[in-house]
Enzyme design. Sequence first.
Site, short mmCIF file in Angstrom:
data_model
loop_
_atom_site.label_atom_id
_atom_site.label_comp_id
_atom_site.label_asym_id
_atom_site.label_seq_id
_atom_site.Cartn_x
_atom_site.Cartn_y
_atom_site.Cartn_z
CG HIS A 387 -1.83 1.13 1.36
ND1 HIS A 387 -3.16 1.08 1.02
CD2 HIS A 387 -1.63 2.40 1.80
CE1 HIS A 387 -3.73 2.26 1.23
NE2 HIS A 387 -2.82 3.09 1.71
CD GLU A 388 1.58 3.71 3.68
OE1 GLU A 388 1.80 4.72 2.99
OE2 GLU A 388 0.57 3.58 4.39
CG HIS A 391 0.25 6.17 -0.79
ND1 HIS A 391 -0.81 6.76 -1.45
CD2 HIS A 391 -0.28 5.59 0.33
CE1 HIS A 391 -1.93 6.53 -0.76
NE2 HIS A 391 -1.64 5.83 0.31
CG HIS A 394 0.51 8.31 -7.41
ND1 HIS A 394 -0.75 8.50 -6.87
CD2 HIS A 394 0.52 9.02 -8.56
CE1 HIS A 394 -1.46 9.29 -7.67
NE2 HIS A 394 -0.71 9.63 -8.69
#
Length: 596
Positions: A387-388, A391, A394
């Site tokens: 998940h991190e 980010h 991105h």
Amino acid sequence: MSQVTKRSEVPNEYRWKLEDLYPNQAAWDAEFKKVKQLAGEIAGYQGKLKDAASIARCFALDDDVSLLTERLYVFANMRHHEDTAEPSYQALSEKSKKLSVEVGEATSFITPEILSLSEEQLTGLIAEPDLAKYKRTLEEMLRQKPHVLSKNEESLLAQVGNVSQAPSTIFGMLNNADLKFPKVKNEKGEEVELTHGRYIQFLESKDRNVRREAFKAMYDTYAKWKNTLASTLSANVTKNLFYSKARKYPSTLEMSLFGDNIPQSVYDNLISTIHEFLPLMHRYMDLRKKLLKLDELHMYDLFAPLVEEFDMEIAYEQAKEKVYDSLTPLGEDYRKVLKEGFDSGWIDIYENEGKRSGAYSWGAFGTHPYVLLNHNDNLNSMFTLTHEMGHALHSYYSDHNNEYRDAQYTIFLAEVASTLNEALLMDYLLKRSTDPKEKMYLLTYYADQFRTTVFRQTMFAEFEKIIHEKAEQGEALTPQELSEIYYGLNVKYYGDGMVVDKDIEMEWARIPHFYNSFYVYKYATGFSAATSFSKQILDEGEPAVERYLGFLKSGGKDYSINILKKAGVDMSTPEPIRQAMSVFKGLIEQMEQLTK
């Protein structure tokens, strides 16, 4: 790494490399001084922002100051998060916060001064070659202009700012400090005081009496305060009405969506499409009842474990490998950057004494992103890692493909990249799972994310829309009215196969997000967009990957809705939500197969 170590004892390979931001404290101090000086220079432009050349120079200086302030702030606070008890880092963090406020004040004249120009002048500036790289900033100012008031009115609204925080502050104090819950019996028959933190643990208990007692104790407590809590929520809605009228918006909802330039159709469409798929939710509830072997499914059974706790021991190195392999569909370029992140000091991995809890991805433009973890060797931590890193990548692609001003993506887009990584990891694990117990554990884990992130948040979003519309029509939001609306929505969302206990009508009173109005829908749209992307990537391969990487590289250089649309996810249509629902349907079908 089983016992909690002191920060000084953490080996270098488990720490992030903050030296990539500043090699030492002296470099930070020097840049701090430089920002002070530049902030003073900006003041020289006050009253002179009339022509393209002056505005271009002022914007360039503003970019320099903002970027350096951001770097100083990020470094100081990440140092502080390594060990929150360390006084020198506390001081550094405070120093950076004060600087941010000073810079904010020094640059606050820029937007109002430019907005005081006429529409014709602004339109002319947008066409100026000198301001080409600031075209989007100026277009955004022009879009905001109808909702910006005169200097005196703006000054008055700014002074109301502190008063407008009151409903949220009062709710926070009441909810976190003053509300006291009774004691309930745990599995061992011991009396334990109910708290916010323990509530979910009680609801996850295998003992139904523990779940029921905690549920009743929680909502009985809120019911005692229903008049105060209804007044607080109503005051927050009144505040929103005041701002939407003062700033000349057609409604509170449109005011809330205006910042991200999201059409109201996106919000309405989310609700109506989820309504269409409520039978799927009802089917999942029937399955939950069957798996729990219950005659009646109650609201306090929603978090009860559906399968025996399946112990998945996953060491960090193994978690990295699985995450790396699961992201193969995104192509070699993506995985090359991911590997760089794993190997080059982007990540602070394990817990240490005084370290900030939780996990995040952060950083400053011009250097690589950073990720803070508190890794445990389990399934949850592996999902947190992917998940991190979603980010982080991105931000990496965004920063490498845009100017500073255009690199920052919106909250509306932020959860898409992180959730997509989770969807691909889940697909990878399910395809490789041979143990029916493990498979069922993974399926329930994923299905519950759909229930809590898509259905529940959409129900919250619908509740907010209804209460604001009622207030706009002049109706009073009494505790009875709020409870009736909320109870009705629960019946609609959970279906006839479930006993919707009367106590749940008070749940509106304990949701802090209702004080950050019209925000929760972003969880549901973000999750749906990510699930839609993952489905396209797994079904189509290369063309969908190219579109997705285009999305990551777009940063914030267009409006969120347009960035997603270009990448093949049009949130103004029901399609992405339908694609997400087809994934949810597949999970339910697999679970039904396993329970035959």
